[in-house]
Design a protein around this motif. Sequence first.
Motif, PDB file in Angstrom:
ATOM      1  N   PHE B  14      -2.013   4.551  -0.170  1.00 27.36           N
ATOM      2  CA  PHE B  14      -1.012   4.524  -1.237  1.00 27.36           C
ATOM      3  C   PHE B  14      -0.437   3.114  -1.409  1.00 27.36           C
ATOM      4  N   TYR B  15      -0.081   2.492  -0.294  1.00 30.67           N
ATOM      5  CA  TYR B  15       0.573   1.179  -0.346  1.00 30.67           C
ATOM      6  C   TYR B  15      -0.317   0.151  -1.050  1.00 30.67           C
ATOM      7  N   TYR B  16      -1.562   0.049  -0.611  1.00 28.10           N
ATOM      8  CA  TYR B  16      -2.409  -1.021  -1.162  1.00 28.10           C
ATOM      9  C   TYR B  16      -2.898  -0.701  -2.571  1.00 28.10           C
ATOM     10  N   LYS B  64      -8.711  -5.008   0.719  1.00 27.17           N
ATOM     11  CA  LYS B  64      -9.749  -4.187   1.344  1.00 27.17           C
ATOM     12  C   LYS B  64      -9.441  -4.103   2.835  1.00 27.17           C
ATOM     13  N   ILE B  65      -9.185  -2.890   3.310  1.00 23.75           N
ATOM     14  CA  ILE B  65      -8.825  -2.699   4.720  1.00 23.75           C
ATOM     15  C   ILE B  65     -10.077  -2.783   5.599  1.00 23.75           C
ATOM     16  N   GLY B  86      -7.494  -6.991   7.167  1.00 22.62           N
ATOM     17  CA  GLY B  86      -8.354  -6.777   6.013  1.00 22.62           C
ATOM     18  C   GLY B  86      -8.588  -8.035   5.216  1.00 22.62           C
ATOM     19  N   LEU B  87      -9.076  -7.822   4.018  1.00 22.56           N
ATOM     20  CA  LEU B  87      -9.422  -8.920   3.119  1.00 22.56           C
ATOM     21  C   LEU B  87      -8.679  -8.774   1.800  1.00 22.56           C
ATOM     22  N   LEU B  88      -8.325  -9.910   1.234  1.00 21.03           N
ATOM     23  CA  LEU B  88      -7.610 -10.012  -0.039  1.00 21.03           C
ATOM     24  C   LEU B  88      -8.453 -10.789  -1.028  1.00 21.03           C
ATOM     25  N   LEU B  97      -9.655 -13.711   1.413  1.00 25.04           N
ATOM     26  CA  LEU B  97      -8.763 -14.229   2.451  1.00 25.04           C
ATOM     27  C   LEU B  97      -8.523 -13.116   3.465  1.00 25.04           C
ATOM     28  N   GLN B  98      -8.567 -13.465   4.747  1.00 25.29           N
ATOM     29  CA  GLN B  98      -8.220 -12.466   5.761  1.00 25.29           C
ATOM     30  C   GLN B  98      -6.703 -12.333   5.874  1.00 25.29           C
TER      31      GLN B  98
END
Lengths: 125, 125
Positions: B14-16, B64-65, B86-88, B97-98
């Motif tokens: 939900f959060y992401y 992305k978790i 995760g990654l952004l 980006l980690q």
Amino acid sequence: MSDINAIAKQFTDFYYSTFDTNRASLQSLYREQSMLSWEGSPILGAANISDKLTTLPFQTVQHKITTLDAQPSSPTVASLIVSVTGLLLVDDSTNPLQFSQVFQLIPDGGSYYVYNDIFRLNYGA
Amino acid sequence: MSDINAIAKQFTDFYYSTFDTNRASLQSLYREQSMLSWEGSPILGAANISDKLTTLPFQTVQHKITTLDAQPSSPTVASLIVSVTGLLLVDDSTNPLQFSQVFQLIPDGGSYYVYNDIFRLNYGA
């Protein structure tokens, strides 16, 4: 927040220097109810956590902290959450591994013990 | 621990997804006493946290978790610590980006609010 940051710094300095020189001594930081998640594996209690940490498959290890953050974790108790990211050098490797680690520290007499401990290696994208 | 992992998964999903589609809605997850450490900057309270999150200098973002861990954070309350790596992906960048993020969730009625939130980007070695 400065007090909390000082406690977090003092704790992590002690924790990682002990980890890197005498892992067996880390047991005194944990209690029966302490939890470790190590790369996704749950481990309960000081004795089991110490077993895990002392039997990790490397001889020497060196932690280098990159970031350190701390927050009070309760409005009523002087506990804190400490979040660390950094680099690990294992044995003769010259290739540092990134890691993330989270602790919750609970006051206990004049000191703190580790109630929560979550460790993860961070692999690249 | 399966219950706790399910709660952590449901919260982070939900959060992401909310972060990536409608950041302003995240405010309802925080309270007056909630704390955010964003790249080392401390921010207190739902309104200030929402201001920070909605004015971050990018238009679009995708999380992305990679790893998700959860532990109970108290022996007496059904609160939990959730640790995410995760990654952004930001705007038109193809270079992920980690990141590392830690939450403490506190039960509140039938749901949870975020009491602690610590976010860090992890730059390479």
